[in-house]
Design an enzyme around this catalytic site. Structure first.
Site, mmCIF file in Angstrom:
data_model
loop_
_atom_site.group_PDB
_atom_site.id
_atom_site.type_symbol
_atom_site.label_atom_id
_atom_site.label_comp_id
_atom_site.label_asym_id
_atom_site.label_seq_id
_atom_site.Cartn_x
_atom_site.Cartn_y
_atom_site.Cartn_z
ATOM 1 N N ASP A 183 0.577 -1.141 -0.023
ATOM 2 C CA ASP A 183 -0.045 -0.103 -0.194
ATOM 3 C C ASP A 183 0.810 1.220 0.059
ATOM 4 O OD1 ASP A 183 1.022 -0.555 2.660
ATOM 5 O OD2 ASP A 183 -1.075 -0.101 3.638
ATOM 6 N N ASP B 45 6.825 4.030 3.525
ATOM 7 C CA ASP B 45 7.210 4.995 4.442
ATOM 8 C C ASP B 45 8.427 4.764 4.899
ATOM 9 O OD1 ASP B 45 6.673 7.112 6.403
ATOM 10 O OD2 ASP B 45 5.381 5.945 7.662
ATOM 11 N N GLY C 1 10.091 2.204 5.132
ATOM 12 C CA GLY C 1 10.685 1.091 4.243
ATOM 13 C C GLY C 1 11.164 -0.116 5.109
ATOM 14 N N ASN C 2 10.971 -0.055 6.345
ATOM 15 C CA ASN C 2 11.158 -1.448 7.149
ATOM 16 C C ASN C 2 10.595 -2.527 6.765
ATOM 17 O OD1 ASN C 2 12.861 0.211 8.572
ATOM 18 N ND2 ASN C 2 11.500 0.972 10.131
ATOM 19 N N LYS D 219 6.045 8.222 0.543
ATOM 20 C CA LYS D 219 5.977 9.467 1.224
ATOM 21 C C LYS D 219 7.522 9.632 0.865
ATOM 22 C CE LYS D 219 2.650 8.706 4.771
ATOM 23 N NZ LYS D 219 2.469 8.431 6.370
ATOM 24 N N ASP E 72 -5.068 1.616 6.734
ATOM 25 C CA ASP E 72 -5.913 1.534 8.186
ATOM 26 C C ASP E 72 -5.358 2.680 9.239
ATOM 27 O OD1 ASP E 72 -3.447 -0.141 8.656
ATOM 28 O OD2 ASP E 72 -4.538 -0.250 10.648
HETATM 29 P P1 IMP Z 1 6.989 1.178 6.734
HETATM 30 O O1 IMP Z 1 7.591 -0.108 7.381
HETATM 31 O O2 IMP Z 1 7.285 2.542 7.736
HETATM 32 O O3 IMP Z 1 7.437 1.808 5.238
HETATM 33 O O4 IMP Z 1 5.492 1.287 6.674
HETATM 34 C C1 IMP Z 1 4.801 0.279 6.092
HETATM 35 C C2 IMP Z 1 3.397 -0.173 6.792
HETATM 36 O O5 IMP Z 1 2.981 0.907 7.544
HETATM 37 C C3 IMP Z 1 2.520 0.034 5.334
HETATM 38 O O6 IMP Z 1 2.190 -0.904 4.626
HETATM 39 C C4 IMP Z 1 1.108 0.574 6.219
HETATM 40 O O7 IMP Z 1 0.625 -0.650 6.802
HETATM 41 C C5 IMP Z 1 1.729 1.419 7.358
HETATM 42 N N1 IMP Z 1 1.614 3.004 7.227
HETATM 43 C C6 IMP Z 1 2.809 3.755 7.013
HETATM 44 N N2 IMP Z 1 2.360 4.935 6.700
HETATM 45 C C7 IMP Z 1 0.929 4.721 6.829
HETATM 46 C C8 IMP Z 1 -0.363 5.923 6.847
HETATM 47 O O8 IMP Z 1 -0.077 7.003 6.247
HETATM 48 N N3 IMP Z 1 -1.499 5.342 7.161
HETATM 49 C C9 IMP Z 1 -1.473 3.977 7.114
HETATM 50 N N4 IMP Z 1 -0.745 3.017 7.320
HETATM 51 C C10 IMP Z 1 0.706 3.545 7.046
HETATM 52 MG MG MG Z 2 -1.218 -0.670 8.323
#
Ligand code: IMP
Ligand code: MG
Length: 180
Positions: A101, A104, A106-107, A132, A160
């Site tokens: 989806d 953010d 990237g983790n 982002k 969500d």
């Molecule tokens: P990351 O691991 O920080 O890149 O984040 C990945 C996961 O965090 C995504 O697959 C989402 O489930 C959640 N996430 C990150 N940013 C948002 C947001 O703005 N709204 C809702 N979920 C988010």
């Molecule tokens: Mg989520």
């Protein structure tokens, strides 16, 4: 539900149009890959995007689900990972397209990409609906991006907050007072 949304960032018709464009772009890349394509959506955020995307993709494909789950057992030392990644199908020798989806920090994607790379796919690519850009890390490659958005917390179209709002058809910004 609608009253919880402060503003709509991406209305559903704009998302649909962009998903169709992404599908055309993806179809061109995999046109000569044969039938060995597997799409790997990361649950649960990618489900709505996946459902719309695959119906625009005239390619033979399989789907294997990835789920991050809380680490079973009581291993709670600081260094042990608190989550495990489960994959519902085999990807060895197949062309794998991860579907997520949002990128953010990237983790999540970094770990899923490493897990899949270790299983020796024929190729590994990633599509995210949203990115982002202020935070997107250089070591997590994405091949297809729907929209670059500002660093705001968004919900809807699969995304969500506390497992709610995934069924909101647009992508919107949640009212700030609800996120405390
Ligand atoms: P990351 O691991 O920080 O890149 O984040 C990945 C996961 O965090 C995504 O697959 C989402 O489930 C959640 N996430 C990150 N940013 C948002 C947001 O703005 N709204 C809702 N979920 C988010
Ligand atoms: Mg989520």
């Amino acid at each position: 539900m609608d009253k919880d949304i402060a503003r709509i960032l991406l209305p559903h018709d704009r998302i649909s149009a962009r998903v169709r464009q992404l599908a055309r772009q993806i179809a061109r890349v995999y046109a000569d890959s044969g039938p060995a394509l597997t799409l790997v959506p990361i649950l649960s955020g990618a489900i709505i995007f996946l459902a719309d995307l695959i119906r625009e993709l005239p390619l033979k494909m399989k789907i294997a689900l990835v789920q991050m789950s809380a680490y079973p057992g009581r291993s709670q030392t600081a260094r042990s990972p608190r989550t495990v990644i489960r994959l519902s199908g085999r990807v060895r020798g197949r062309h794998v397209l991860i579907v997520d989806d949002i990128l953010d920090s990237g983790n999540t994607l970094r770990r899923v990409q490493a897990m899949l790379r270790a299983r020796r796919p024929a190729s590994l690519r990633t599509v995210v609906l949203l990115r982002k850009p202020t935070k997107a890390p250089p070591d997590v490659p994405v091949d297809f991006v729907g929209f670059d958005i500002d660093d705001v917390f968004v919900v809807g179209y699969g995304l969500d907050f506390d497992d709610h709002y995934r069924n909101f058809p647009h992508i919107g910004v949640l009212r700030a007072e609800l996120m405390k």
